[in-house]
Scaffold this motif. Structure first.
Motif, PDB file in Angstrom:
ATOM      1  N   ARG A 120       5.541 -26.947 -91.621  1.00  0.00           N
ATOM      2  CA  ARG A 120       4.969 -25.732 -91.044  1.00  0.00           C
ATOM      3  C   ARG A 120       3.610 -26.055 -90.456  1.00  0.00           C
ATOM      4  N   ILE A 121       3.291 -25.353 -89.383  1.00  0.00           N
ATOM      5  CA  ILE A 121       1.970 -25.465 -88.772  1.00  0.00           C
ATOM      6  C   ILE A 121       1.511 -24.064 -88.403  1.00  0.00           C
ATOM      7  N   GLU A 122       0.277 -23.743 -88.743  1.00  0.00           N
ATOM      8  CA  GLU A 122      -0.308 -22.446 -88.398  1.00  0.00           C
ATOM      9  C   GLU A 122      -1.529 -22.716 -87.540  1.00  0.00           C
ATOM     10  N   GLY A 123      -1.431 -22.369 -86.258  1.00  0.00           N
ATOM     11  CA  GLY A 123      -2.549 -22.579 -85.358  1.00  0.00           C
ATOM     12  C   GLY A 123      -2.179 -23.513 -84.224  1.00  0.00           C
ATOM     13  N   SER A 124      -3.190 -24.112 -83.655  1.00  0.00           N
ATOM     14  CA  SER A 124      -3.040 -24.936 -82.464  1.00  0.00           C
ATOM     15  C   SER A 124      -2.468 -26.317 -82.770  1.00  0.00           C
ATOM     16  N   TYR A 125      -1.315 -26.597 -82.180  1.00  0.00           N
ATOM     17  CA  TYR A 125      -0.726 -27.932 -82.305  1.00  0.00           C
ATOM     18  C   TYR A 125      -1.629 -28.987 -81.667  1.00  0.00           C
ATOM     19  N   SER A 126      -2.150 -28.693 -80.469  1.00  0.00           N
ATOM     20  CA  SER A 126      -2.976 -29.691 -79.780  1.00  0.00           C
ATOM     21  C   SER A 126      -4.264 -29.982 -80.549  1.00  0.00           C
ATOM     22  N   ASN A 127      -4.696 -29.040 -81.383  1.00  0.00           N
ATOM     23  CA  ASN A 127      -5.846 -29.285 -82.250  1.00  0.00           C
ATOM     24  C   ASN A 127      -5.559 -30.432 -83.208  1.00  0.00           C
ATOM     25  N   VAL A 128      -4.352 -30.458 -83.769  1.00  0.00           N
ATOM     26  CA  VAL A 128      -3.989 -31.502 -84.724  1.00  0.00           C
ATOM     27  C   VAL A 128      -3.908 -32.859 -84.009  1.00  0.00           C
ATOM     28  N   VAL A 129      -3.520 -32.840 -82.750  1.00  0.00           N
ATOM     29  CA  VAL A 129      -3.475 -34.079 -81.966  1.00  0.00           C
ATOM     30  C   VAL A 129      -4.898 -34.560 -81.663  1.00  0.00           C
ATOM     31  N   GLY A 130      -5.845 -33.617 -81.481  1.00  0.00           N
ATOM     32  CA  GLY A 130      -7.229 -34.033 -81.276  1.00  0.00           C
ATOM     33  C   GLY A 130      -8.077 -33.197 -80.345  1.00  0.00           C
ATOM     34  N   LEU A 131      -7.457 -32.228 -79.626  1.00  0.00           N
ATOM     35  CA  LEU A 131      -8.237 -31.369 -78.738  1.00  0.00           C
ATOM     36  C   LEU A 131      -7.489 -30.058 -78.521  1.00  0.00           C
ATOM     37  N   PRO A 132      -7.974 -28.960 -79.082  1.00  0.00           N
ATOM     38  CA  PRO A 132      -7.288 -27.674 -78.893  1.00  0.00           C
ATOM     39  C   PRO A 132      -7.445 -27.204 -77.449  1.00  0.00           C
ATOM     40  N   LEU A 133      -6.367 -27.242 -76.704  1.00  0.00           N
ATOM     41  CA  LEU A 133      -6.438 -27.021 -75.257  1.00  0.00           C
ATOM     42  C   LEU A 133      -6.812 -25.594 -74.869  1.00  0.00           C
ATOM     43  N   HIS A 134      -6.232 -24.605 -75.518  1.00  0.00           N
ATOM     44  CA  HIS A 134      -6.559 -23.221 -75.151  1.00  0.00           C
ATOM     45  C   HIS A 134      -8.057 -22.971 -75.296  1.00  0.00           C
ATOM     46  N   GLU A 135      -8.600 -23.331 -76.434  1.00  0.00           N
ATOM     47  CA  GLU A 135     -10.009 -23.101 -76.698  1.00  0.00           C
ATOM     48  C   GLU A 135     -10.906 -23.945 -75.791  1.00  0.00           C
TER      49      GLU A 135
END
Length: 188
Positions: A161-176
């Motif tokens: 399970r993941i709650e929140g930004s997937y790209s954040n876990v990769v290293g850079l939250p793109l939306h934000e």
């Protein structure tokens, strides 16, 4: 758009930013990443992102600088990169059947503006067997990765399970990241 500089040597951040179709150059600052006494993890990732951005901005004052710092956190402790196979197994034993957080501090700085934000994502792992750990270690993917895993790679099979930004876990939250670039008028 103003001259955009990514203040990072992370290939994952470079790839994520390229997904947005932006043109940018890379300048990686060399800063002290020591956690300060009594510093919260939120304050830590913000401070490092801001320090990276400001360090590059001094060298390139007419640019828009994007910097980020990501930490994987379990039980209020930063879980870094594995130093050995044994260390990776210790990390995975902690994360097995547990929820951990990934926090990224993002900073977009120009000569007249500095915007910072922290993004949190919760990640839950399945129960990891010794065989799972052996197989994953043998891939080489865990080396050099915080938490000894790469969610965008083979480790995705262990995430329940993941709650929140997937790209954040990769290293850079793109939306934000896009929202901060817009806030400093670097994007329309």
């Amino acid at each position: 758009m103003a001259n955009l500089i990514l203040a990072s040597s992370s290939p994952r951040r470079r790839e994520l930013l390229q997904q947005l179709g932006l043109t940018f150059e890379i300048l990686s600052p060399d800063i002290d990443e020591t956690v300060l006494v009594n510093e919260s993890i939120t304050d830590y990732v913000c401070r490092l992102a801001e320090t990276k951005a400001q360090t590059v901005l001094i060298r390139r004052p007419h640019a828009t600088v994007l910097a980020a710092d990501t930490s994987l956190v379990f039980n209020d402790q930063i879980i870094g990169k594995p130093e050995s196979k044994q260390h990776a197994f210790e990390i995975w034993s902690l994360l097995s059947e547990q929820v951990h957080e990934v926090l990224t501090g993002i900073c977009v700085a120009t000569a007249v503006s500095c915007q910072t934000k922290v993004v949190r994502t919760r990640v839950e792992f399945q129960k990891l067997s010794l065989d799972d750990m052996e197989r994953y270690w043998a891939t080489g993917e865990p080396l050099g990765k915080a938490g000894a895993y790469a969610i965008q790679g083979i480790a995705a099979q262990y995430v329940t399970r993941i709650e929140g930004s997937y790209s954040n876990v990769v290293g850079l939250p793109l939306h934000e990241t896009v929202q901060l670039l817009k806030a400093v008028k670097a994007l329309n």
